[in-house]
Design a protein around this motif. Sequence first.
Motif: not given
Length: 172
Positions: A107-117
């Motif tokens: 979930q942290l990795l996903f949150a970091r990924t969507v932070e870019k959006f």
Amino acid sequence: MIVYTLGTIFFPFERAVSWLQILLEKEIIVEPVLFQHGATSATKLRHPLLTSVASLTRHEMHEAVKQSSLIISHAGQGSTRMLAEMGACFVLVPRLKRYGEHVDDHQLLFARTVEKFGVHYCTELDQLISYVKQRPCPFQGELLNGPSLVEHLIAHYSSLEPQKQISSLKLP
């Protein structure tokens, strides 16, 4: 109204419950909160502004999101995609492995990924307080164009014949 949702996975998310308690007790949140706690116990959390439910239907969640000024959500992919598609004002709180909130830190990795959006997330209470006081703008745009993992697997395996499906599985 604020929607505060922990998802429905069976791992407890006590950190999020204690944060909500602090936000209410310190009057950082001063509006009604719909708290969808899933499998996490919410019995200790009592406040006049709080309505707790274990789970909401998809329709109920959509209606609650439409009426909300802010959604504070676990960082599940399905919830995040729904909130983004609805153009909601939301902040993610990823479940973390070190607190026993999930089996890993995806979930942290996903949150970091969507932070870019343009999606906001926090791992510390001070960050969440800042987002409650200074709410992010409603999400606009798209997150990821790819299908969800479930959609990908259904598309991949539904095109295979039963014998091919079995032989495509890599068993030890």
